[in-house]
Design a protein around this motif. Structure first.
Motif, PDB file in Angstrom:
ATOM      1  N   GLU A 114       0.916  -1.086  -0.033  1.00 31.28           N
ATOM      2  CA  GLU A 114      -0.020   0.048   0.109  1.00 31.28           C
ATOM      3  C   GLU A 114       0.629   1.182  -0.043  1.00 31.28           C
ATOM      4  N   GLY A 119      -1.526   2.635  -3.079  1.00 31.58           N
ATOM      5  CA  GLY A 119      -2.696   1.855  -3.370  1.00 31.58           C
ATOM      6  C   GLY A 119      -3.599   1.800  -4.758  1.00 31.58           C
ATOM      7  N   SER A 134      -4.447   7.190  -0.290  1.00 39.85           N
ATOM      8  CA  SER A 134      -3.659   6.162   0.379  1.00 39.85           C
ATOM      9  C   SER A 134      -2.841   6.920   1.326  1.00 39.85           C
TER      10      SER A 134
END
Length: 305
Positions: free
Chosen positions: A15, A20, A28
């Protein structure tokens, strides 16, 4: 260093590195990287990034697993540290600390932690803590006095691999607490600012005299004996640091101390520091301990690793 990442840590790492999924509505925690940027990012570590077959986020997870599959823990360590490289957040300084905190919340369960080191980040192993050191760490976190917990963490990690550094850090735990109390009370520092001098300087302000504690007469001498033992421990920790501490050079033929002795110094220093902090809270309820002035001057620089 043994690195065994959980699936949750791999997801968190992916992530942060990828930024993301492009379809996510919420921003994100990391910085969004296009596929070609991710390919270049992983190529710097010698890792293949196959975005043609997968989405960006899935391909990032695959690339991380490739680093794990290679079984090169030096490589995996570099990848994790690279994910929190502060140079990537120069234009987004608010995200820098957030990323480190986010990753550390996951890495904690893998026994790992990212710490500032020089101009970058360093992945280190978390040390196992005994009850007294764990209680001191919790206490320091609760009063936002991270100087003590930082020194304690370094001492525990170094106990087996570099016991001399561990002794130096253990001594610093008590010194930091004492300096902060003197600073908060506006008391002039003693001429000799070693652990013994600093501890002696706080004894009167904290009322560390059993005759002033309102104790039952039959235990006054017992408590006095325990407090005398603290003085002896403080002197012993200070002498040990002087003779073998990691702040001094090691001459040819230097004989390292037993890690057991380093751990004894750590646990003794933890008990002393915890007692001092609890006494402070009893005598001066509601008053915070400021940042250790030594750390303020040095920018909280880490001890040698």
């Amino acid at each position: 260093m043994k690195i065994e990442l959980s699936e949750q840590s791999i997801d968190a790492l992916a992530e942060v590195i990828s930024g993301g999924s492009a379809n996510e509505s919420a921003p994100s925690i990391g910085l969004y990287r296009q596929a070609w940027r991710l390919e270049a990012w992983f190529k710097a570590f010698g890792i293949t990034f196959g975005s043609q077959r997968e989405s960006r986020l899935s391909a990032t997870k695959t690339a991380i697993r490739e680093a794990i599959f290679i079984d090169n823990e030096v490589l995996l360590k570099r990848v994790i540290e690279g994910a929190a490289d502060p140079r990537d957040f120069i234009a987004h300084p608010d995200r820098d600390n957030a990323v480190v905190e986010y990753l550390n919340k996951h890495l904690f369960y893998d026994g790992l932690k990212l710490e500032p080191m020089g101009r970058g980040m360093c992945l280190v192993e978390l040390a196992e803590t005994a009850s007294v050191t764990g209680e001191l760490t919790a206490m320091a976190a609760g009063i936002d006095f991270d100087t003590a917990s930082r020194d304690l963490d370094r001492a525990l990690r170094a106990a087996s691999t570099d016991p001399e550094i561990a002794v130096t850090a253990a001594c610093a735990v008590v010194e930091s607490v004492c300096r902060s109390i003197l600073m908060e009370l506006g008391i002039q520092f003693p001429a000799k600012q070693d652990i013994s001098g600093l501890y002696k300087a706080i004894r009167e302000p904290l009322g560390l005299d059993p005759t002033k504690e309102g104790l039952a007469p039959e235990i006054v001498n017992d408590v006095r004996a325990v407090l005398s033992g603290l003085v002896t421990s403080v002197q012993g920790i200070g002498s040990l640091r002087t003779h073998v501490g990691g702040a001094h050079g090691k001459e040819k033929g230097f004989r390292r101390i037993d890690p057991r002795i380093a751990k004894l110094a750590i646990h003794s220093a933890s008990a002393i520091a915890l007692f001092i902090i609890e006494t402070w809270q009893l005598r001066y309820p509601g008053r915070d301990l400021p940042l250790d002035p030594i750390d303020a001057l040095t920018g909280a620089a880490p001890l040698p690793q």
